[in-house]
Design a protein around this motif. Structure first.
Motif, short mmCIF file in Angstrom:
data_model
loop_
_atom_site.label_atom_id
_atom_site.label_comp_id
_atom_site.label_asym_id
_atom_site.label_seq_id
_atom_site.Cartn_x
_atom_site.Cartn_y
_atom_site.Cartn_z
N LEU A 1 0.82 -1.22 0.00
CA LEU A 1 0.00 0.00 0.00
C LEU A 1 0.85 1.27 0.00
N MET A 2 2.12 1.16 0.36
CA MET A 2 2.98 2.34 0.41
C MET A 2 3.09 3.06 -0.93
N PRO A 3 3.14 2.37 -2.09
CA PRO A 3 3.16 3.12 -3.36
C PRO A 3 1.98 4.06 -3.52
N LEU A 4 0.80 3.66 -3.01
CA LEU A 4 -0.37 4.55 -3.08
C LEU A 4 -0.13 5.81 -2.26
N LEU A 5 0.47 5.63 -1.10
CA LEU A 5 0.77 6.77 -0.23
C LEU A 5 1.74 7.72 -0.92
N ILE A 6 2.75 7.17 -1.59
CA ILE A 6 3.75 7.99 -2.27
C ILE A 6 3.15 8.70 -3.48
N ILE A 7 2.37 7.97 -4.27
CA ILE A 7 1.76 8.57 -5.47
C ILE A 7 0.82 9.70 -5.09
N GLN A 8 0.01 9.45 -4.05
CA GLN A 8 -0.91 10.51 -3.60
C GLN A 8 -0.14 11.73 -3.10
N THR A 9 0.95 11.48 -2.39
CA THR A 9 1.73 12.58 -1.85
C THR A 9 2.29 13.47 -2.95
N ASN A 10 2.61 12.86 -4.09
CA ASN A 10 3.17 13.63 -5.20
C ASN A 10 2.15 14.54 -5.86
N HIS A 11 0.86 14.30 -5.58
CA HIS A 11 -0.17 15.08 -6.25
C HIS A 11 -1.05 15.89 -5.30
N SER A 12 -1.19 15.42 -4.08
CA SER A 12 -2.10 16.10 -3.16
C SER A 12 -1.75 15.73 -1.73
N TYR A 13 -2.05 16.64 -0.82
CA TYR A 13 -1.84 16.35 0.60
C TYR A 13 -3.08 15.73 1.24
N VAL A 14 -4.18 15.69 0.49
CA VAL A 14 -5.40 15.05 1.00
C VAL A 14 -5.28 13.56 0.72
N GLN A 15 -5.29 12.77 1.76
CA GLN A 15 -4.95 11.35 1.65
C GLN A 15 -6.11 10.44 2.04
N TRP A 16 -6.24 9.33 1.31
CA TRP A 16 -7.05 8.22 1.79
C TRP A 16 -6.18 6.97 1.95
#
Length: 370
Positions: free
Chosen positions: A219-234
């Motif tokens: 699941l960490m790749p999802l966290l990294i990809i989201q971080t690169n585009h937005s600070y709003v996380q799921w």
């Protein structure tokens, strides 16, 4: 949640249950007595390689109980989906609250902390994997590949390939720690860690110590990809939810398999005798502790998931978790004082801000870090 999805899943469960009761369950009985069709025998041996051996150790009821559990657990998942859909569509007073659980604002500083928590955990707990795997290479006669390795047609690797794989694991971890090609490194670590773990466990000895770490790494790749585009996380709430579900599953496993016998002092006493330690043997002579300790362990595992919905409970649940895993090691020698499950508690310690409640100061600090 889509209504058609809920109806579709529920229909699949009903049909699956009927097929199991009317047909598959009888095939399980036939398989136990070596009278099942060849295709079913091959399927069972693929999914459960130890079945030909273990059916001489356990009675038929043992295997029927495990087969029934599959349908029961699918039913529990169905009930959960129906409840979630109902709550989301008709429990309007809590809909916003449920949505906010999956919308958190996370600073780059906290993201870096999570990365260090996860990938230092990998480095620490795999420090001897190369040595262990090279020793296992000499015992290939006992090698029985897990289902994933069989599907991928992967044989046991030579020491050279073990070294290459372990080297890729370390390179990926250090790449993550210093944020070099993070998305690629995260995927490399998840893939290589899973494969190395699969080879380790293909000698008929499973270790559940790395269960949460394996899921988190994927699941960490999802966290990294989201971080690169937005600070709003799921992705972060999802990671926490998965860890909570693993604890919940462990607790449900005890209830579904053992029932109330799990709370029988003789059950816990037998575990203490099986994994004997000086402290464990002393506890085995105390009836009240043989009732209290398994009851508290069960309560902890079933309630850990509350930390996802009510973050303030972490200051109670996480210390209890440390005590739970430490006690397991002290009483039975299982796991260790330093435990991968406890290591990942760091993912619960540094909160993202709820998007609705994030103030201007928090927002400005986040934007500045960007």
């Amino acid at each position: 949640m889509n209504k058609k999805l809920v109806i579709g899943w529920s229909s699949i469960w009903v049909v699956t249950t009927l097929v199991y009761i009317l047909w598959i369950r009888n095939l399980v009985i036939q398989s136990f007595y070596d009278r099942a069709p060849d295709w079913f025998t091959q399927l069972v041996n693929s999914l459960y390689p130890r079945f030909p051996i273990e059916k001489h150790r356990f009675e038929l009821s043992f295997f029927l109980g495990h087969a029934d559990q599959i349908i029961i657990r699918l039913g529990l998942i169905t009930c959960f989906l129906v409840f979630t859909w109902f709550a989301r569509n008709y429990w309007t007073s809590h809909t916003t609250w449920l949505d906010q659980l999956w919308q958190v604002r996370i600073s780059q500083r906290n993201i870096q902390i999570y990365i260090w928590v996860v990938y230092t955990c990998v480095i620490y707990f795999t420090y001897d994997w190369y040595i262990v795997l090279t020793h296992l290479y000499e015992a290939q006669v006992l090698y029985k590949p897990l289902l994933l390795l069989r599907l991928l047609h992967l044989s046991f690797p030579s020491p050279i390939w073990i070294g290459i794989g372990y080297g890729l694991l370390l390179i990926g971890c250090f790449g993550m720690l210093f944020r070099f090609k993070s998305s690629i490194c995260a995927m490399v670590v998840a893939i290589v860690f899973t494969l190395l773990q699969g080879w380790l466990y293909s000698f008929e000895k499973l270790d559940h110590a790395f269960a949460p770490l394996t899921y988190v790494l994927w699941l960490m790749p999802l966290l990294i990809i989201q971080t690169n585009h937005s600070y709003v996380q799921w992705a972060l709430p999802l990671i926490r939810m998965v860890i909570g579900i693993l604890y919940l599953q462990a607790g449900l496993e005890k209830l579904l398999i053992g029932g109330m016998e799990w709370l029988d002092p003789e059950t816990f006493r037998n575990y203490l005798y099986l994994h004997s330690t000086p402290t464990g043997l002393w506890v085995a002579n105390q009836d009240w502790l043989c009732i209290l300790l398994p009851a508290m362990a069960l309560l902890f595992q079933l309630s850990f998931i509350l930390i996802v919905f009510f973050p303030a409970t972490r200051w109670i649940i996480l210390p209890v978790g440390v005590l739970f895993h430490s006690s397991t090691y002290i009483l039975m020698g299982v796991g260790g004082i330093v435990n991968a499950w406890v290591w990942l508690y760091g993912l619960f310690l540094f909160d993202g801000l709820n998007t609705k409640n994030a103030d201007l100061t928090g927002k400005k600090s986040v934007d500045k870090e960007a």
